[in-house]
Motif scaffolding. Structure first.
Motif, short mmCIF file in Angstrom:
data_model
loop_
_atom_site.label_atom_id
_atom_site.label_comp_id
_atom_site.label_asym_id
_atom_site.label_seq_id
_atom_site.Cartn_x
_atom_site.Cartn_y
_atom_site.Cartn_z
N GLU A 140 55.25 29.72 37.74
CA GLU A 140 54.59 30.03 39.01
C GLU A 140 55.68 30.58 39.94
OE1 GLU A 140 52.09 27.76 42.56
OE2 GLU A 140 53.11 26.61 41.00
N LYS A 249 41.43 19.17 24.73
CA LYS A 249 42.73 19.02 25.38
C LYS A 249 43.80 18.64 24.34
CE LYS A 249 40.80 17.70 29.86
NZ LYS A 249 41.18 18.95 30.54
N ASP A 270 51.00 30.27 33.75
CA ASP A 270 50.18 30.29 32.54
C ASP A 270 51.12 30.27 31.34
OD1 ASP A 270 50.99 33.05 31.89
OD2 ASP A 270 49.64 33.63 33.53
N ASP A 272 51.16 29.88 26.56
CA ASP A 272 50.47 29.67 25.30
C ASP A 272 51.29 28.75 24.41
OD1 ASP A 272 48.43 31.75 25.76
OD2 ASP A 272 50.11 33.14 25.50
N LYS A 305 46.07 27.18 25.14
CA LYS A 305 46.50 27.68 26.43
C LYS A 305 47.25 26.58 27.19
CE LYS A 305 44.71 31.82 26.19
NZ LYS A 305 45.60 33.01 26.16
N GLN A 307 48.61 24.71 30.36
CA GLN A 307 48.14 24.57 31.75
C GLN A 307 49.06 23.73 32.62
OE1 GLN A 307 44.32 22.85 30.85
NE2 GLN A 307 43.29 24.83 30.66
N HIS A 308 49.73 22.74 32.04
CA HIS A 308 50.57 21.84 32.84
C HIS A 308 51.88 21.55 32.11
CE1 HIS A 308 47.02 21.13 35.29
NE2 HIS A 308 46.36 20.77 34.20
N GLY A 316 47.28 21.26 27.84
CA GLY A 316 46.37 22.39 28.00
C GLY A 316 45.17 22.21 27.10
N GLU A 317 44.59 23.32 26.67
CA GLU A 317 43.42 23.29 25.81
C GLU A 317 43.66 24.10 24.54
OE1 GLU A 317 39.81 24.35 27.71
OE2 GLU A 317 39.88 22.70 29.16
#
Length: 441
Positions: A140, A249, A270, A272, A305, A307-308, A316-317
């Motif tokens: 970020e 998750k 973001d 992967d 993906k 996410q955190h 993520g997922e």
């Protein structure tokens, strides 16, 4: 007479000092005990759990049994000789229905000290990992990894980071309210501004702050600069810990992805997780941690993906296509009070790129009131693993720990002076971080 008064004064002073020391000793003792007392217990529906209390702590539960009988039943298993102190009390909790209650820890039986929340939850089943994965992370904003002086067109030197209160490890999020996409975006915005004073939005220790800076026109190439070295992405290899089919998750690594130069936890824009193939292994030795080196493949087909990125792992997922290829059944998640010192196994991937199970021993279990990556000490006992890696090496972080057919944790770190030993995190902490518990609230 004077001698008697002097003795009386000394005796009073002695009593005061003794009382103070007794109070201090009691405070330290209580603090030591309470530091290992969880503030929350999770108990599966239909199961029992026994809580042992230790002097001077006790649990107040009168009235709860009748008022909360639909959620949990509470029974005292032994009668203390000293009802005030409640020495060595054992409280049996029998869970009935999903829900939560609150109990109170007391000091000496009457001083309220700490609240204990007891949650009755359904059984949670996780697909164990062990897969070697590549991680691609875009931050970020951009991470500031260095600062430098700028020499302007007149030969004067400027340290804009010092002027603006900017430190290495800060993240630059915005310039004049415009979100930063990457390091090239900063260059573009600075040249467009033509040296006008700009507002910077930064992130430090999870908190945003603003500062104003006037870019300097460099005497080197006549472009406007801030004197900041930045990084906007990173990549590495680790191990997948688990994924949850119902929520999609996943959790991996068991620790944060940090910048190699600053040690700062990278904030995720973001990213992967992708398939990785182990290409070589550097064996761990005393004073020199080993490493698994991997090669990414199918980079255009991520398996999840990101996410955190937290202090306790990455989350993520997973993609639907990855879930469809699952062969083995899930295992139940263990809560920390179920984990024991003794034999266990880990799942990890080595040079044959096949997930294998290896023997370890859980040497020590640390009772924790809050999440930590050092929940337990583990030791590799499997001769096959010791011959190949020397023990725990970088790249094995996230390898799930299995005990009595339950997932109990994940490998996090190696002990540098003894590569056969390392730390593991309770799986409970990782599942909480992943957000899976939200489904059962």
């Amino acid at each position: 007479m004077k001698l008697m008064k002097k003795k009386s004064h000394i005796m009073k002073l002695t009593r005061v000092i003794f009382g103070f020391l007794l109070f201090l000793l009691m405070y330290v003792f209580v603090f030591e005990i309470s530091g290992s007392i969880p503030g929350e217990y999770n108990i599966r529906q239909g199961e029992e759990y026994i809580i042992d209390t230790q002097f001077p702590m006790s649990i107040a539960y009168k009235g709860v049994k009748d008022e909360k009988s639909t959620i949990i039943e509470i029974d005292k298993l032994n009668k203390s000789l000293l009802s005030l102190a409640n020495i060595n009390d054992q409280i049996k909790l029998t869970s009935l229905e999903k829900g939560s209650i609150e109990l109170k820890y007391h000091i000496l039986g009457f001083i309220p000290y700490k609240t204990l929340k007891v949650n009755v939850v359904p059984k949670i089943f996780l697909q164990p990992g062990g897969h070697s994965i590549g991680v691609r992370l875009n931050t970020e904003g951009v991470l500031i990894v260095g600062v430098a002086e700028i020499t302007d067109i007149e030969g004067k030197k400027h340290n804009l980071a010092e002027v603006g209160g900017i430190r290495i490890g800060d993240s630059l999020l915005e310039i004049d309210g415009k979100p930063i996409n990457n390091k090239y975006h900063i260059i573009e915005l600075l040249q467009e501004g033509k040296g006008k004073t700009i507002s910077l939005t930064l992130l430090r220790d999870g908190k945003r702050f603003n500062t104003e800076i006037t870019p300097v026109k460099s005497g080197e190439d006549e472009s406007y600069k801030l004197g900041l070295w930045v990084r906007d992405k990173t990549a590495g290899v680790g191990t997948l810990t688990f994924f949850h089919e119902e929520t999609k998750k996943f959790g991996a690594l068991g620790h944060a992805i940090t910048d190699i130069e600053t040690g700062s936890i990278l904030s995720v824009k973001d990213g992967d997780i992708i398939r990785s193939k182990v290409v070589s292994i550097q064996q761990g030795k005393k004073g020199s941690p080993g490493e698994i080196r991997g090669l990414f493949y199918d980079v255009d087909l991520p398996i999840g993906k990101l996410q955190h990125n937290t202090a306790h792992g990455i989350y993520g997922e997973v993609e639907k296509e990855f879930l469809e290829k699952v062969d083995d059944g899930p295992l139940e998640m263990a809560f920390q009070h179920e984990i024991k010192e003794g034999p266990a196994t880990i799942l990890t991937t080595l040079d044959d790129n096949k997930i294998e199970e290896y023997s370890i021993e859980i040497v020590k279990v640390n009772s924790q009131a809050k999440a930590s990556i050092k929940s337990m000490v583990i030791k590799v006992t499997d001769k096959r693993l010791l011959e190949v890696t020397g023990g725990i090496v970088q790249g094995m972080s996230g390898s799930p720990i299995i005990q009595e057919d339950k997932i109990v944790g994940a490998v996090t770190h190696v002990l540098v002076n003894d590569p056969t030993k390392g730390y593991g995190i309770f799986i409970q902490w990782m599942v909480e971080e992943s957000g899976i518990f939200d489904k059962y609230q």
